[in-house]
Design a protein around this motif. Sequence first.
Motif, PDB file in Angstrom:
ATOM      1  N   ASP A  82       0.836  -1.194   0.000  1.00 33.61           N
ATOM      2  CA  ASP A  82       0.000   0.000   0.000  1.00 33.61           C
ATOM      3  C   ASP A  82       0.876   1.250   0.000  1.00 33.61           C
ATOM      4  O   ASP A  82       2.104   1.168  -0.163  1.00 33.61           O
ATOM      5  CB  ASP A  82      -0.961  -0.019   1.187  1.00 33.61           C
ATOM      6  N   TYR A 138      -3.757  -8.693  -3.006  1.00 34.89           N
ATOM      7  CA  TYR A 138      -4.519  -7.872  -3.943  1.00 34.89           C
ATOM      8  C   TYR A 138      -5.868  -8.550  -4.152  1.00 34.89           C
ATOM      9  O   TYR A 138      -6.070  -9.326  -5.086  1.00 34.89           O
ATOM     10  CB  TYR A 138      -3.774  -7.731  -5.263  1.00 34.89           C
ATOM     11  N   LEU A 156     -10.043  -7.265  -3.523  1.00 32.24           N
ATOM     12  CA  LEU A 156     -11.015  -6.319  -2.997  1.00 32.24           C
ATOM     13  C   LEU A 156     -12.407  -6.837  -3.329  1.00 32.24           C
ATOM     14  O   LEU A 156     -12.797  -6.908  -4.496  1.00 32.24           O
ATOM     15  CB  LEU A 156     -10.819  -4.928  -3.605  1.00 32.24           C
ATOM     16  N   ARG A 215     -16.532  -6.525  -2.444  1.00 30.73           N
ATOM     17  CA  ARG A 215     -17.614  -5.753  -1.840  1.00 30.73           C
ATOM     18  C   ARG A 215     -18.952  -6.335  -2.275  1.00 30.73           C
ATOM     19  O   ARG A 215     -19.001  -7.287  -3.059  1.00 30.73           O
ATOM     20  CB  ARG A 215     -17.505  -4.280  -2.250  1.00 30.73           C
ATOM     21  N   ALA A 274      -0.772  -1.384  -4.700  1.00 27.71           N
ATOM     22  CA  ALA A 274      -2.229  -1.509  -4.710  1.00 27.71           C
ATOM     23  C   ALA A 274      -2.892  -0.407  -5.513  1.00 27.71           C
ATOM     24  O   ALA A 274      -3.969  -0.613  -6.078  1.00 27.71           O
ATOM     25  CB  ALA A 274      -2.748  -1.492  -3.279  1.00 27.71           C
ATOM     26  N   ASP A 294      -8.833 -12.083   9.129  1.00 29.90           N
ATOM     27  CA  ASP A 294      -7.550 -11.504   8.752  1.00 29.90           C
ATOM     28  C   ASP A 294      -6.456 -12.548   8.968  1.00 29.90           C
ATOM     29  O   ASP A 294      -6.731 -13.687   9.361  1.00 29.90           O
ATOM     30  CB  ASP A 294      -7.252 -10.223   9.552  1.00 29.90           C
ATOM     31  N   GLU A 321     -17.844  -7.570   2.805  1.00 29.16           N
ATOM     32  CA  GLU A 321     -16.694  -6.787   2.346  1.00 29.16           C
ATOM     33  C   GLU A 321     -15.417  -7.539   2.725  1.00 29.16           C
ATOM     34  O   GLU A 321     -15.311  -8.076   3.830  1.00 29.16           O
ATOM     35  CB  GLU A 321     -16.709  -5.400   2.989  1.00 29.16           C
ATOM     36  N   TYR A 322     -14.476  -7.606   1.788  1.00 26.90           N
ATOM     37  CA  TYR A 322     -13.221  -8.290   2.097  1.00 26.90           C
ATOM     38  C   TYR A 322     -12.091  -7.589   1.347  1.00 26.90           C
ATOM     39  O   TYR A 322     -11.943  -7.732   0.140  1.00 26.90           O
ATOM     40  CB  TYR A 322     -13.275  -9.759   1.693  1.00 26.90           C
ATOM     41  N   ASP A 323     -11.315  -6.805   2.095  1.00 29.74           N
ATOM     42  CA  ASP A 323     -10.174  -6.079   1.553  1.00 29.74           C
ATOM     43  C   ASP A 323      -8.907  -6.847   1.929  1.00 29.74           C
ATOM     44  O   ASP A 323      -8.462  -6.808   3.076  1.00 29.74           O
ATOM     45  CB  ASP A 323     -10.139  -4.656   2.112  1.00 29.74           C
ATOM     46  N   LYS A 365      -6.006  -4.813   3.603  1.00 26.80           N
ATOM     47  CA  LYS A 365      -6.153  -4.496   5.020  1.00 26.80           C
ATOM     48  C   LYS A 365      -6.138  -5.741   5.894  1.00 26.80           C
ATOM     49  O   LYS A 365      -5.555  -5.754   6.976  1.00 26.80           O
ATOM     50  CB  LYS A 365      -7.454  -3.720   5.249  1.00 26.80           C
ATOM     51  N   ARG A 366      -6.772  -6.797   5.420  1.00 29.09           N
ATOM     52  CA  ARG A 366      -6.845  -8.031   6.214  1.00 29.09           C
ATOM     53  C   ARG A 366      -5.574  -8.867   6.085  1.00 29.09           C
ATOM     54  O   ARG A 366      -5.345  -9.771   6.873  1.00 29.09           O
ATOM     55  CB  ARG A 366      -8.053  -8.862   5.769  1.00 29.09           C
TER      56      ARG A 366
END
Length: 225
Positions: free
Chosen positions: A74, A82, A84, A86, A136, A164, A184-186, A189-190
């Motif tokens: 990031d 990588y 993302l 939603r 990212a 995570d 949601e699964y980023d 971040k996780r």
Amino acid sequence: MATPRALRGFSLLEMLVAVAVLSMVIGVSTYAYAMFIRQWDGHLGRFDEAQAQYQRLEWLAAALQGTLPYVVKDEQGAGGCYFLGRDEGLTLVSMSPIFGIGEPALIRVFREPDAEDTWQLVYEEAPFAGTLLARADQRMKFRHRLVIAHGLPRLTFRYYGWSDLQARLLGGESQDYVRSWFVEYDGLKRRYHPEKVEVRLGSDVAVFDLPARTDYLVSAYADSE
């Protein structure tokens, strides 16, 4: 010997009635046949479309099964996957893209308004073409597009897995860490990757399994920091 009355043929009136009845029968038969042909063509067209849609879903499943736990950084230099996901769609790296052969590509699958109150499921693909995806926020050009399905009254996405990386590492030791569904699964971040993707297509639900390739790669990356 036959009498003159017995040899008498049809009268003109009887002939006209017979011709009128025959014409009516032919007309009704022709109309019924035309309706049958139209309905048959409609059913055949719907069958062909359903078969084509099923084929496109098979292509999508293959692309998702080729998902890579691709590690990027990031803006602060921290690493993560990588991925993302939603409610409206997802973006990931696949080794089995629909259009590309033999090289990874960035793909995104999302809903898009179709007609009034309906959605279509859209697939887009950005081939790497020798480009190294390292960050990212790096922009990739999506060169290919395919409508997987359309006319859907409902189209949503969900993701199943660990919350995570820490939850995954402690999941075998504590009952407080369990896998569940997320809207949601980023992955950045996780710092991890989901195991399943659920796509709700109207009244139908399709669940795609993602390959279990994340443990070694992400754990090794985390240990190297």
